[in-house]
Design a protein around this motif. Structure first.
Motif, mmCIF file in Angstrom:
data_model
loop_
_atom_site.group_PDB
_atom_site.id
_atom_site.type_symbol
_atom_site.label_atom_id
_atom_site.label_comp_id
_atom_site.label_asym_id
_atom_site.label_seq_id
_atom_site.Cartn_x
_atom_site.Cartn_y
_atom_site.Cartn_z
ATOM 1 N N ARG A 195 0.832 -1.209 0.000
ATOM 2 C CA ARG A 195 0.000 0.000 0.000
ATOM 3 C C ARG A 195 0.868 1.262 0.000
ATOM 4 N NH1 ARG A 195 -5.010 -0.926 -0.332
ATOM 5 N NH2 ARG A 195 -5.996 -2.825 0.488
ATOM 6 N N ARG A 196 1.998 1.204 0.688
ATOM 7 C CA ARG A 196 2.902 2.351 0.676
ATOM 8 C C ARG A 196 3.502 2.521 -0.721
ATOM 9 N NH1 ARG A 196 2.993 6.805 3.410
ATOM 10 N NH2 ARG A 196 2.448 5.522 5.238
ATOM 11 N N ILE B 30 2.061 1.745 -3.510
ATOM 12 C CA ILE B 30 0.992 2.333 -4.317
ATOM 13 C C ILE B 30 0.945 3.844 -4.109
ATOM 14 C CG2 ILE B 30 -1.500 2.454 -4.660
ATOM 15 C CD1 ILE B 30 -1.614 -0.531 -3.881
ATOM 16 N N ALA C 43 -4.518 -5.682 -0.683
ATOM 17 C CA ALA C 43 -3.468 -4.762 -1.128
ATOM 18 C C ALA C 43 -2.981 -5.127 -2.521
ATOM 19 C CB ALA C 43 -2.312 -4.776 -0.126
ATOM 20 N N ASP D 164 -5.572 -4.206 -5.073
ATOM 21 C CA ASP D 164 -5.586 -2.766 -5.301
ATOM 22 C C ASP D 164 -4.453 -2.360 -6.241
ATOM 23 O OD1 ASP D 164 -6.485 -0.176 -5.052
ATOM 24 O OD2 ASP D 164 -5.403 0.218 -3.183
#
Length: 402
Positions: free
Chosen positions: A173-174, A176, A199, A202
């Motif tokens: 996520r970081r 992204i 995650a 996504d």
């Protein structure tokens, strides 16, 4: 629940064998773990001395032929997030390649603290800049590296016990949020989680190519390699055979060299590294090149093209031990663009590599006997086998395509 972790294994060598390793790798230091395990600010211990510099030939560079490859394409605008132990940006071949990332261990911006050197080595396989007569050059030397530090292992162990599905999910996520185009994951955990799956999904929705090691000494599916849309990568040795400790299974998509690779050491110089994380780094570099040449492609198109241009292996068009074959970045850039169909025919290995001899054909008398005695039964069996193979192939292509 914390899963079993597999990561690129550092090649360990006793001091007495240093000379042999130096000959084998033309001046490469014997291992990451053999040097002091603690280096960067924020790590316990002092700054290590530079490692020896490698200037000779090495098998993986001959195999991938990056200097010829780089005449075909560039990854200048591509950002590759590296989920590992951090990246030491002080190395002369990485100093101009590393952007500001994130340190999940300290929960702050950065990511350039690397207490063990593994992340530095992996990042160099992706994007190390050429440096005179240095043996090392990354697959995509114009790519930008976004270091995502997900492990603080400071013991020299290759088992990163602080890596969990939750931490990997946070790292993805970081990545992204930091606008990565490719996400490289060095770790393989034995159990997934809803958060990690979400995650990954996504990232795939946002057209980010996700590449993950299948793990070393692992049994069964590992994560995130087994999730839809992720390219799971295993390792081959100098002969083109599957490395004995490489994971395998239905989550396997591609292979790449993963034994005795020359990589960047912390501070300066070079070390030897191996394992599926190292192999995955080479695939991540190839993904960066394809993405740089085709910026409008979806992540699935990039992944499918890498599968379509892979060199065949002893496993055939697809197998759980070899995936679709060994990544070939040169073919991925040079071959015409079309509807990707995995290549069933192997390309000759480098001169030093040897493929097994093909299986002998069935004697003509036996074939005639089978046709006479069981033609109908044989035809039925072939239809069943063909159907099963088609279903398996479709399943794997759908998994890669997300």
């Amino acid at each position: 629940m914390r899963g079993k972790v597999g990561c690129g294994r550092v090649v360990r060598r006793p001091a007495a064998a240093w000379a042999a390793v130096l000959v084998l790798l033309a001046g490469v230091a014997p291992s990451l773990a053999a040097r002091p395990a603690l280096a960067a600010p924020g790590c316990f211990g002092g700054k290590p001395a530079p490692a020896p510099r490698a200037t000779g030939d090495q098998w993986a560079q001959r195999w991938l032929d990056p200097r010829r490859l780089h005449r075909l394409g560039t990854a200048r605008t591509v950002r590759v997030a590296v989920l590992d132990s951090g990246v030491d940006s002080s190395h002369r071949q990485l100093a101009k390649a590393v952007d500001r990332g994130w340190d999940l261990v300290a929960d702050e911006a950065g990511g350039t603290i690397d207490c063990v050197g593994h992340g530095t080595a992996v990042a160099s396989l992706i994007a190390a800049r050429p440096d005179g007569d240095a043996s090392l050059v990354g697959v995509a030397p114009e790519a930008r590296i976004i270091p995502i530090r997900v492990s603080e292992n400071a013991t020299g162990s290759t088992r990163y016990r602080d890596v969990t599905p939750g931490r990997l999910a946070a790292g993805i996520r970081r990545a992204i949020a930091l606008k990565a185009d490719v996400i490289h994951v060095s770790f393989a955990v034995g159990s997934g989680s809803a958060g990690l799956r979400s995650a990954v999904a996504d990232a795939v929705r946002r057209q980010i190519v996700v590449v993950a090691a299948v793990g070393d000494d692992t049994v069964g599916e590992t994560y995130p390699a087994a999730y839809p849309g992720v390219l799971g990568v295993g390792a081959v040795d100098q002969s083109g055979q599957r490395w004995t400790d490489s994971g395998s299974g239905p989550h396997m998509d591609l292979m790449a060299p993963g034994v005795n690779l020359v990589a960047a050491a912390r501070v300066d110089g070079h070390v030897a590294i191996g394992g599926t994380a190292a192999a995955a780094a080479l695939v991540s570099g190839a993904a960066a090149l394809v993405r740089g040449n085709h910026p409008k492609w979806t992540a699935a198109q990039v992944a499918e093209h890498l599968l379509a241009t892979a060199d065949g292996t002893p496993g055939g068009a697809y197998s759980v031990d070899y995936g679709y074959g060994s990544v070939n970045p040169y073919r991925a850039l040079a071959e015409p663009i079309g509807t990707p169909v995995p290549s069933p025919s192997p390309k000759p290995m480098p001169a030093a590599a040897v493929r097994p001899s093909p299986e002998p054909g069935m004697p003509a008398t036996t074939r005639r006997a089978l046709l006479w005695a069981g033609g109908v039964g044989l035809a039925t069996a072939l239809v069943a086998v063909g159907y099963a193979a088609a279903v398996a192939l479709l399943r794997h292509r759908r998994r890669v395509s997300g």
